[in-house]
Design a protein around this motif. Sequence first.
Motif, PDB file in Angstrom:
ATOM      1  N   GLU A   1      10.218   5.651 -18.630  1.00 14.94           N
ATOM      2  CA  GLU A   1       8.943   5.917 -19.298  1.00 14.94           C
ATOM      3  C   GLU A   1       7.708   5.569 -18.456  1.00 14.94           C
ATOM      4  OE1 GLU A   1       9.278   6.405 -23.305  1.00 14.94           O
ATOM      5  OE2 GLU A   1      11.057   7.158 -22.278  1.00 14.94           O
ATOM      6  N   LYS A   2       7.920   4.842 -17.390  1.00 12.77           N
ATOM      7  CA  LYS A   2       6.759   4.450 -16.576  1.00 12.77           C
ATOM      8  C   LYS A   2       6.398   5.541 -15.579  1.00 12.77           C
ATOM      9  CE  LYS A   2       7.813  -0.497 -16.500  1.00 12.77           C
ATOM     10  NZ  LYS A   2       8.470  -1.524 -15.676  1.00 12.77           N
ATOM     11  N   ILE A   3       5.125   5.607 -15.241  1.00 11.51           N
ATOM     12  CA  ILE A   3       4.709   6.545 -14.201  1.00 11.51           C
ATOM     13  C   ILE A   3       5.082   5.954 -12.839  1.00 11.51           C
ATOM     14  CG2 ILE A   3       2.758   7.683 -13.068  1.00 11.51           C
ATOM     15  CD1 ILE A   3       1.302   7.670 -15.719  1.00 11.51           C
ATOM     16  N   VAL A   4       5.992   6.633 -12.146  1.00 10.90           N
ATOM     17  CA  VAL A   4       6.386   6.139 -10.812  1.00 10.90           C
ATOM     18  C   VAL A   4       5.960   7.083  -9.691  1.00 10.90           C
ATOM     19  CG1 VAL A   4       8.328   4.736 -11.594  1.00 10.90           C
ATOM     20  CG2 VAL A   4       8.696   7.169 -11.090  1.00 10.90           C
ATOM     21  N   GLY A   5       5.553   8.291 -10.077  1.00 11.64           N
ATOM     22  CA  GLY A   5       5.119   9.232  -9.054  1.00 11.64           C
ATOM     23  C   GLY A   5       4.044  10.153  -9.605  1.00 11.64           C
ATOM     24  N   ILE A   6       3.127  10.585  -8.754  1.00  9.77           N
ATOM     25  CA  ILE A   6       2.065  11.500  -9.189  1.00  9.77           C
ATOM     26  C   ILE A   6       1.893  12.590  -8.133  1.00  9.77           C
ATOM     27  CG2 ILE A   6      -0.402  11.742  -9.698  1.00  9.77           C
ATOM     28  CD1 ILE A   6      -0.375   8.913 -10.785  1.00  9.77           C
ATOM     29  N   LEU A   7       1.865  13.826  -8.625  1.00  6.43           N
ATOM     30  CA  LEU A   7       1.617  14.957  -7.732  1.00  6.43           C
ATOM     31  C   LEU A   7       0.291  15.597  -8.120  1.00  6.43           C
ATOM     32  CD1 LEU A   7       3.167  16.599  -5.465  1.00  6.43           C
ATOM     33  CD2 LEU A   7       3.631  18.249  -7.268  1.00  6.43           C
ATOM     34  N   LEU A   8      -0.572  15.774  -7.149  1.00  8.03           N
ATOM     35  CA  LEU A   8      -1.878  16.387  -7.404  1.00  8.03           C
ATOM     36  C   LEU A   8      -1.838  17.814  -6.896  1.00  8.03           C
ATOM     37  CD1 LEU A   8      -3.919  13.324  -6.170  1.00  8.03           C
ATOM     38  CD2 LEU A   8      -3.512  13.993  -8.536  1.00  8.03           C
ATOM     39  N   TRP A   9      -1.855  18.745  -7.815  1.00  7.23           N
ATOM     40  CA  TRP A   9      -1.631  20.149  -7.510  1.00  7.23           C
ATOM     41  C   TRP A   9      -2.962  20.862  -7.362  1.00  7.23           C
ATOM     42  CZ3 TRP A   9       2.573  22.455  -5.903  1.00  7.23           C
ATOM     43  CH2 TRP A   9       2.721  23.839  -6.049  1.00  7.23           C
ATOM     44  N   ASN A  10      -3.316  21.192  -6.151  1.00  3.30           N
ATOM     45  CA  ASN A  10      -4.621  21.795  -5.866  1.00  3.30           C
ATOM     46  C   ASN A  10      -5.779  20.914  -6.326  1.00  3.30           C
ATOM     47  OD1 ASN A  10      -3.826  24.101  -4.489  1.00  3.30           O
ATOM     48  ND2 ASN A  10      -3.457  25.232  -6.383  1.00  3.30           N
TER      49      ASN A  10
ATOM     50  N   HIS B   1       0.847  -1.188   0.000  1.00  2.00           N
ATOM     51  CA  HIS B   1       0.000   0.000   0.000  1.00  2.00           C
ATOM     52  C   HIS B   1       0.887   1.244   0.000  1.00  2.00           C
ATOM     53  CE1 HIS B   1      -3.610   2.358   0.890  1.00  2.00           C
ATOM     54  NE2 HIS B   1      -2.837   3.067   1.691  1.00  2.00           N
ATOM     55  N   GLN B   2       0.901   1.960  -1.128  1.00  3.05           N
ATOM     56  CA  GLN B   2       1.749   3.149  -1.230  1.00  3.05           C
ATOM     57  C   GLN B   2       1.259   4.243  -0.284  1.00  3.05           C
ATOM     58  OE1 GLN B   2       4.537   3.739  -3.022  1.00  3.05           O
ATOM     59  NE2 GLN B   2       4.559   1.637  -3.787  1.00  3.05           N
ATOM     60  N   SER B   3       2.180   4.790   0.473  1.00  5.70           N
ATOM     61  CA  SER B   3       1.819   5.919   1.336  1.00  5.70           C
ATOM     62  C   SER B   3       1.772   7.194   0.501  1.00  5.70           C
ATOM     63  CB  SER B   3       2.827   6.070   2.471  1.00  5.70           C
ATOM     64  OG  SER B   3       4.081   6.443   1.970  1.00  5.70           O
ATOM     65  N   MET B   4       1.155   8.230   1.046  1.00  2.00           N
ATOM     66  CA  MET B   4       1.065   9.507   0.320  1.00  2.00           C
ATOM     67  C   MET B   4       1.641  10.614   1.186  1.00  2.00           C
ATOM     68  SD  MET B   4      -1.464  11.407   1.998  1.00  2.00           S
ATOM     69  CE  MET B   4      -2.373  12.448   0.852  1.00  2.00           C
ATOM     70  N   PHE B   5       1.672  11.806   0.673  1.00  2.00           N
ATOM     71  CA  PHE B   5       2.016  12.954   1.511  1.00  2.00           C
ATOM     72  C   PHE B   5       1.187  14.147   1.067  1.00  2.00           C
ATOM     73  CE2 PHE B   5       4.264  15.500  -1.567  1.00  2.00           C
ATOM     74  CZ  PHE B   5       4.829  14.597  -2.446  1.00  2.00           C
ATOM     75  N   TRP B   6       1.114  15.142   1.919  1.00  2.00           N
ATOM     76  CA  TRP B   6       0.421  16.362   1.535  1.00  2.00           C
ATOM     77  C   TRP B   6       1.143  17.555   2.124  1.00  2.00           C
ATOM     78  CZ3 TRP B   6      -0.901  13.837   5.949  1.00  2.00           C
ATOM     79  CH2 TRP B   6      -1.185  14.594   7.084  1.00  2.00           C
ATOM     80  N   SER B   7       0.874  18.697   1.548  1.00  5.27           N
ATOM     81  CA  SER B   7       1.461  19.924   2.070  1.00  5.27           C
ATOM     82  C   SER B   7       0.580  21.101   1.658  1.00  5.27           C
ATOM     83  CB  SER B   7       2.878  20.094   1.508  1.00  5.27           C
ATOM     84  OG  SER B   7       3.461  21.296   1.975  1.00  5.27           O
ATOM     85  N   ASP B   8       0.612  22.139   2.448  1.00  9.26           N
ATOM     86  CA  ASP B   8      -0.131  23.362   2.137  1.00  9.26           C
ATOM     87  C   ASP B   8       0.813  24.546   2.221  1.00  9.26           C
ATOM     88  OD1 ASP B   8      -2.702  22.150   1.990  1.00  9.26           O
ATOM     89  OD2 ASP B   8      -2.734  22.047   4.168  1.00  9.26           O
ATOM     90  N   LEU B   9       0.767  25.393   1.198  1.00  8.99           N
ATOM     91  CA  LEU B   9       1.594  26.597   1.222  1.00  8.99           C
ATOM     92  C   LEU B   9       0.705  27.814   1.008  1.00  8.99           C
ATOM     93  CD1 LEU B   9       4.630  25.297  -0.884  1.00  8.99           C
ATOM     94  CD2 LEU B   9       4.503  25.527   1.591  1.00  8.99           C
ATOM     95  N   GLY B  10      -0.028  28.176   2.016  1.00  7.56           N
ATOM     96  CA  GLY B  10      -0.862  29.364   1.921  1.00  7.56           C
ATOM     97  C   GLY B  10      -2.155  29.120   1.192  1.00  7.56           C
ATOM     98  N   PRO B  11      -2.851  30.186   0.847  1.00  6.99           N
ATOM     99  CA  PRO B  11      -4.228  30.077   0.370  1.00  6.99           C
ATOM    100  C   PRO B  11      -4.357  29.469  -1.021  1.00  6.99           C
ATOM    101  CG  PRO B  11      -3.483  32.344   0.242  1.00  6.99           C
ATOM    102  CD  PRO B  11      -2.407  31.579   0.940  1.00  6.99           C
ATOM    103  N   GLU B  12      -3.318  29.528  -1.831  1.00  4.32           N
ATOM    104  CA  GLU B  12      -3.493  29.107  -3.213  1.00  4.32           C
ATOM    105  C   GLU B  12      -2.840  27.783  -3.553  1.00  4.32           C
ATOM    106  OE1 GLU B  12      -3.109  32.132  -6.389  1.00  4.32           O
ATOM    107  OE2 GLU B  12      -2.704  33.433  -4.683  1.00  4.32           O
ATOM    108  N   ILE B  13      -2.072  27.241  -2.610  1.00  6.52           N
ATOM    109  CA  ILE B  13      -1.350  26.030  -2.952  1.00  6.52           C
ATOM    110  C   ILE B  13      -1.548  24.952  -1.900  1.00  6.52           C
ATOM    111  CG2 ILE B  13       0.917  25.017  -3.382  1.00  6.52           C
ATOM    112  CD1 ILE B  13       1.829  27.774  -4.367  1.00  6.52           C
ATOM    113  N   GLY B  14      -2.107  23.836  -2.369  1.00  5.88           N
ATOM    114  CA  GLY B  14      -2.195  22.645  -1.546  1.00  5.88           C
ATOM    115  C   GLY B  14      -1.928  21.479  -2.467  1.00  5.88           C
ATOM    116  N   TYR B  15      -1.127  20.528  -2.036  1.00  9.86           N
ATOM    117  CA  TYR B  15      -0.843  19.426  -2.953  1.00  9.86           C
ATOM    118  C   TYR B  15      -0.665  18.129  -2.202  1.00  9.86           C
ATOM    119  CZ  TYR B  15       3.959  20.795  -1.739  1.00  9.86           C
ATOM    120  OH  TYR B  15       5.103  21.144  -1.060  1.00  9.86           O
ATOM    121  N   GLU B  16      -0.860  17.054  -2.956  1.00  7.56           N
ATOM    122  CA  GLU B  16      -0.718  15.716  -2.412  1.00  7.56           C
ATOM    123  C   GLU B  16       0.094  14.901  -3.403  1.00  7.56           C
ATOM    124  OE1 GLU B  16      -5.098  15.763  -0.241  1.00  7.56           O
ATOM    125  OE2 GLU B  16      -4.743  14.341  -1.857  1.00  7.56           O
ATOM    126  N   GLY B  17       0.880  13.984  -2.901  1.00  8.15           N
ATOM    127  CA  GLY B  17       1.705  13.196  -3.801  1.00  8.15           C
ATOM    128  C   GLY B  17       1.767  11.746  -3.380  1.00  8.15           C
TER     129      GLY B  17
END
Lengths: 659, 160
Positions: free
Chosen positions: A618-627, A533-549
């Motif tokens: 060429e394979k997808i090994v990481g995904i970042l979800l930006w906002n 089960h891949q773990s994830m992470f998240w971070s918030d940088l103020g009002p306009e930026i929140g992301y999860e990876g």
Amino acid sequence: MVKKRTLEARSKLQANKYPNQNACMKVAQSVEFVPDMDDDVGAGYADTRPSSTAQEVLKSSQCEKPPALAVDKSDDICKDPCEEFHRLRRETTIARGGGGDACGGGGEDDDKKKAEEKLKQLKLRCILGALAALVAGGLFAWLWSRQNKDGAGDGESPEDALKRAKISGFITTPSSSDKLPAHVPYLIVGGGTAAFSAFRAIKSNDAKAKVLMISNEFRKPYMRPPLSKELWYTPNPNEDPIKDYRFKQWTGSERSLYFEPEEFFVDPEKLDESVNGGIAVAQGFAVKKVDAENRIVTLSDGYQITYDTCLIATGCSPKNLPMFRDAPPSVQEKIMVYRTPDDFDRLRRYALQKRSITIVGNGFVGSELACSLAHYSKENNGGKVYQVFQESGNMSKVLPNYLSEWTTQKMKAQGVCVITDASIRTATRDESQLKLELNNGMSLLTDIVVVCVGCSPNTSMAGASKLEVDRSLGGFVVNAELEARRNLFVAGDASCFYDPLLGRRRVEHHDHSVVSGRLAGENMTGAKKPYTHQSMFWSDLGPEIGYEGIGLVDSSLPTVGVFAIPSNNDKRADSHTEVRADANADEQLKTATGPEMSCDPSEEPNYGKGVIFYLQNEKIVGILLWNLFNRIGLARTIINQNKSYDDLNEVAKLFEIHA
Amino acid sequence: MAFSYCKVFGKDKVIFATKEDHSTPSTVELPAPEPPQGLITKDGNINWSCPCLGGMATGPCGVDFREAFSCFHYSEAEPKGSDCYEAFRKMQDCFQQYPTVYNKANGGDDDDDALGDVMSSDSSTNIKDVDELTGGAGAAAAATASDSHTTTTNAVSKVE
């Protein structure tokens, strides 16, 4: 806590957190850092303020080699003898080089001698001063400890005093190690998130499990993410420290930083006799050795505890920079790292006193903290917030360069004075402040420096325990079941594990501690499961930026980012559009347009919302979800495919980035 | 009208996509996501690891909670759970010994366990069972003092 980070909920939260964001933006522009200070405004500004509260960025000229015009001013600023010492040294070298002489006329040789003499005197004075400070400090510490031994608090109830003493590290729980059980079925070394998550899993699978946690902290297990985020948005201005470190969750409800209240835990002295088992935490004890063969853990005082199965979850300790580590005590007392509630309390006190705070480092903790402090400062009319790092943008290890630099612009707009491409050469001290000399010739006056340059896993017991530590990644080497040796597991930051999908890894994120701690706990009760089960992470940088990876979100990999162009309706509805269309980022983008792709240069780049794929072979090994929120499950599914795709735009469609 | 376009920064590519461009279904097919394990496993047993339990099974009254919940889950009495009076009383007695643990969710935040996994599971289908438990508990507790009923309901509502 993260569970329901839906877009809707998040927008609501952000609206709550930043009620007047547009006003903030305006303030921010005036705060923007100006590297060129040859205008009089800067010097004049500094001059109008008392030297002890000078909070402006100063160019080197103001302290070290004052231009003729500013000699008097510089004297005002450089009151401290050590400060003057540095100014003088700089001047002497300049004089030797035949350069302009700023501090009075006279023959060059004469001046040099005088200067050298003065320099010697100053040196002596500095040393004497440091000695005096040391003696005074020692005396103070002695008095303090005496007072604490007496148990006398002013008007404090004995229970409160005891609780405080326990937290501040004077009293271990239990009072001595020989009150700990000699044998426990489940032993956990460490008392953080991974440790607590493992306990949950153990107790879920073994209803009457007796679990002993040995923590070198003086607190019960708590979570860290809010320390750089939510806690700064939770006023409680009259509480210091904030009781139970309560903070407002996105739901609007409050909770404590502590996973569970005191009552949840069993007294370590009563664990052995408890009928239904439970968890006991030995607080303030360190483990020096684990004997995996004989299943014996040895504490630093020599006390031994035998176990049936054991988990190492020792976490990591914040790194410092050599120039701070080797600095004199007067400088060191203005330098701190950031990892614990005590660090939060200390920094919050500085922020309340409207001190100027400089963060060194561009990673998760540093960047989140910079945003939170800027917000806090804005709310309280506080001091300036600087962030200094060598890289060209925030989060450069995670975000591709264009996004990293864009993010930095956003952070500047929030009021963080971000100084990129700069490292600190020296740190010196005057009466009240620190002076940081940067390698780009600028210097910075600040009240406090928070070093956020990553952390290193706590593996000091590896040698004595004969456990393998990974040479490049650090951490105890374990297999895919997180097992170092039979019946000995490692989870959390300190675990260098084998991910059957993505290879050997070590991950320092809250969710990874939860996931790996749980897996270790399950395996400690016999599950024999690998890490899947891949773990994830998240971070918030103020009002306009929140992301999860999720997966390998590593900016050194090739990436493909797919961002949403807001429709015209969205644009009108979006009050931040004008802020997003950042002139700087815009230009950089246009010049870097690639040749083989068809582009529309008239379109403003807007990295407001999108998905970024990180590729390896060429394979997808990481995904970042930006906002983009509430899509991490989909991202996990795609990572688990371990596939390459001809058209990543088609994959991006799955994420409904326009929704 | 905006249309999709791309940029390249060395190894990093960027695509800006319009809503129209992304309005057609994706050609990528993914396997159906594995249904997360909820509160009740496929073979009808109770999954004590379910994050939906929010720590109930691991707390100081975890053992009593399990006994009461198991009794209810496997109960064949009519109404369901009416044969679990003893188990529930024991659980309530335990709850009362730990007021800060079992009464803290006054704010109605059901997501109190910070260790809950992000996407894991929503076992909403299984939650019914817990709902029933609330009812059962109520029935079982009806005979006892009314305040203990509240305690149970509170405690069990934490489960939901």
